[in-house]
Design a protein around this motif. Sequence first.
Motif, PDB file in Angstrom:
ATOM      1  N   LEU A  60      32.102  48.595  35.243  1.00  0.00           N
ATOM      2  CA  LEU A  60      33.454  48.286  34.798  1.00  0.00           C
ATOM      3  C   LEU A  60      34.338  49.504  35.042  1.00  0.00           C
ATOM      4  O   LEU A  60      33.984  50.621  34.642  1.00  0.00           O
ATOM      5  CB  LEU A  60      33.443  47.925  33.315  1.00  0.00           C
ATOM      6  CG  LEU A  60      34.797  47.722  32.638  1.00  0.00           C
ATOM      7  CD1 LEU A  60      35.527  46.530  33.248  1.00  0.00           C
ATOM      8  CD2 LEU A  60      34.602  47.536  31.134  1.00  0.00           C
ATOM      9  N   ARG A  95      31.116  40.065  49.059  1.00  0.00           N
ATOM     10  CA  ARG A  95      31.390  39.893  47.636  1.00  0.00           C
ATOM     11  C   ARG A  95      31.691  38.433  47.344  1.00  0.00           C
ATOM     12  O   ARG A  95      32.152  37.690  48.221  1.00  0.00           O
ATOM     13  CB  ARG A  95      32.544  40.785  47.188  1.00  0.00           C
ATOM     14  CG  ARG A  95      33.903  40.418  47.772  1.00  0.00           C
ATOM     15  CD  ARG A  95      34.940  41.459  47.360  1.00  0.00           C
ATOM     16  NE  ARG A  95      36.275  41.123  47.858  1.00  0.00           N
ATOM     17  CZ  ARG A  95      37.336  41.920  47.728  1.00  0.00           C
ATOM     18  NH1 ARG A  95      37.212  43.107  47.113  1.00  0.00           N
ATOM     19  NH2 ARG A  95      38.507  41.541  48.209  1.00  0.00           N
ATOM     20  N   ALA A 126      33.523  36.293  44.162  1.00  0.00           N
ATOM     21  CA  ALA A 126      34.206  36.203  42.873  1.00  0.00           C
ATOM     22  C   ALA A 126      33.936  34.831  42.266  1.00  0.00           C
ATOM     23  O   ALA A 126      33.636  33.868  42.989  1.00  0.00           O
ATOM     24  CB  ALA A 126      35.698  36.427  43.057  1.00  0.00           C
ATOM     25  N   PRO A 133      42.285  44.537  40.240  1.00  0.00           N
ATOM     26  CA  PRO A 133      41.550  43.438  39.574  1.00  0.00           C
ATOM     27  C   PRO A 133      41.005  42.390  40.542  1.00  0.00           C
ATOM     28  O   PRO A 133      39.953  41.807  40.285  1.00  0.00           O
ATOM     29  CB  PRO A 133      42.591  42.850  38.631  1.00  0.00           C
ATOM     30  CG  PRO A 133      43.469  44.014  38.292  1.00  0.00           C
ATOM     31  CD  PRO A 133      43.554  44.815  39.556  1.00  0.00           C
ATOM     32  N   THR A 161      37.319  42.351  41.663  1.00  0.00           N
ATOM     33  CA  THR A 161      36.246  41.934  40.750  1.00  0.00           C
ATOM     34  C   THR A 161      35.388  40.866  41.399  1.00  0.00           C
ATOM     35  O   THR A 161      35.893  39.826  41.852  1.00  0.00           O
ATOM     36  CB  THR A 161      36.841  41.410  39.438  1.00  0.00           C
ATOM     37  OG1 THR A 161      37.521  42.479  38.770  1.00  0.00           O
ATOM     38  CG2 THR A 161      35.754  40.845  38.540  1.00  0.00           C
ATOM     39  N   GLN A 169      27.380  43.748  39.930  1.00  0.00           N
ATOM     40  CA  GLN A 169      28.676  43.290  39.424  1.00  0.00           C
ATOM     41  C   GLN A 169      29.684  44.441  39.419  1.00  0.00           C
ATOM     42  O   GLN A 169      29.388  45.537  38.918  1.00  0.00           O
ATOM     43  CB  GLN A 169      28.530  42.737  38.009  1.00  0.00           C
ATOM     44  CG  GLN A 169      29.836  42.318  37.358  1.00  0.00           C
ATOM     45  CD  GLN A 169      30.442  41.068  37.980  1.00  0.00           C
ATOM     46  OE1 GLN A 169      29.745  40.082  38.182  1.00  0.00           O
ATOM     47  NE2 GLN A 169      31.741  41.093  38.274  1.00  0.00           N
ATOM     48  N   VAL A 170      30.851  44.173  39.947  1.00  0.00           N
ATOM     49  CA  VAL A 170      31.986  45.098  39.871  1.00  0.00           C
ATOM     50  C   VAL A 170      33.108  44.383  39.137  1.00  0.00           C
ATOM     51  O   VAL A 170      33.521  43.295  39.535  1.00  0.00           O
ATOM     52  CB  VAL A 170      32.453  45.529  41.275  1.00  0.00           C
ATOM     53  CG1 VAL A 170      33.760  46.317  41.187  1.00  0.00           C
ATOM     54  CG2 VAL A 170      31.379  46.363  41.963  1.00  0.00           C
ATOM     55  N   THR A 171      33.580  45.003  38.059  1.00  0.00           N
ATOM     56  CA  THR A 171      34.672  44.431  37.275  1.00  0.00           C
ATOM     57  C   THR A 171      35.781  45.461  37.175  1.00  0.00           C
ATOM     58  O   THR A 171      35.552  46.593  36.740  1.00  0.00           O
ATOM     59  CB  THR A 171      34.195  44.030  35.876  1.00  0.00           C
ATOM     60  OG1 THR A 171      33.110  43.106  35.988  1.00  0.00           O
ATOM     61  CG2 THR A 171      35.331  43.386  35.087  1.00  0.00           C
ATOM     62  N   VAL A 172      36.982  45.062  37.589  1.00  0.00           N
ATOM     63  CA  VAL A 172      38.146  45.954  37.564  1.00  0.00           C
ATOM     64  C   VAL A 172      39.125  45.410  36.540  1.00  0.00           C
ATOM     65  O   VAL A 172      39.624  44.283  36.680  1.00  0.00           O
ATOM     66  CB  VAL A 172      38.805  46.056  38.940  1.00  0.00           C
ATOM     67  CG1 VAL A 172      39.949  47.075  38.898  1.00  0.00           C
ATOM     68  CG2 VAL A 172      37.782  46.451  40.004  1.00  0.00           C
ATOM     69  N   SER A 173      39.397  46.194  35.532  1.00  0.00           N
ATOM     70  CA  SER A 173      40.326  45.762  34.476  1.00  0.00           C
ATOM     71  C   SER A 173      41.737  46.244  34.790  1.00  0.00           C
ATOM     72  O   SER A 173      41.942  47.299  35.375  1.00  0.00           O
ATOM     73  CB  SER A 173      39.872  46.305  33.130  1.00  0.00           C
ATOM     74  OG  SER A 173      39.905  47.718  33.133  1.00  0.00           O
TER      75      SER A 173
END
Length: 126
Positions: free
Chosen positions: A11, A38, A40, A88, A91, A121-125
Amino acid sequence: QVQLVESGGGLVQAGGSLRLSCVASGRSFSNYNMGWFRQAPGKEREFVAGINWIGLSPTYADSVKGRFTISRDNAKNTVYLQMNSLIPEDTAIYSCAADRTTTLIPTSVTYEYDYWGQGTQVTVSS
């Protein structure tokens, strides 16, 4: 047969960076072109970046050009994806893949890759 294991996901806030690694075991890593893809939620898997078997001709999806860098270290059986200026929309689950065809320009076509890792998993907030 090649086994691929990704790591380095997590994250991160928008604007941040991550470096993904993909370690290969099995038959000679240097005989494969490598790619990062990737997927999503609710979307199809898409090509992110590719590199040929000797580490030349890196190619990128337009959406990541100038922000992501693919590289490989054949002595370590590892391919990397340096991701900067994350947004984001980046993600997704990121997977590496190996292509037995050693073309000068790595392919961006999903079904032309022969071996796949499980993904990270890559999560960009925002």
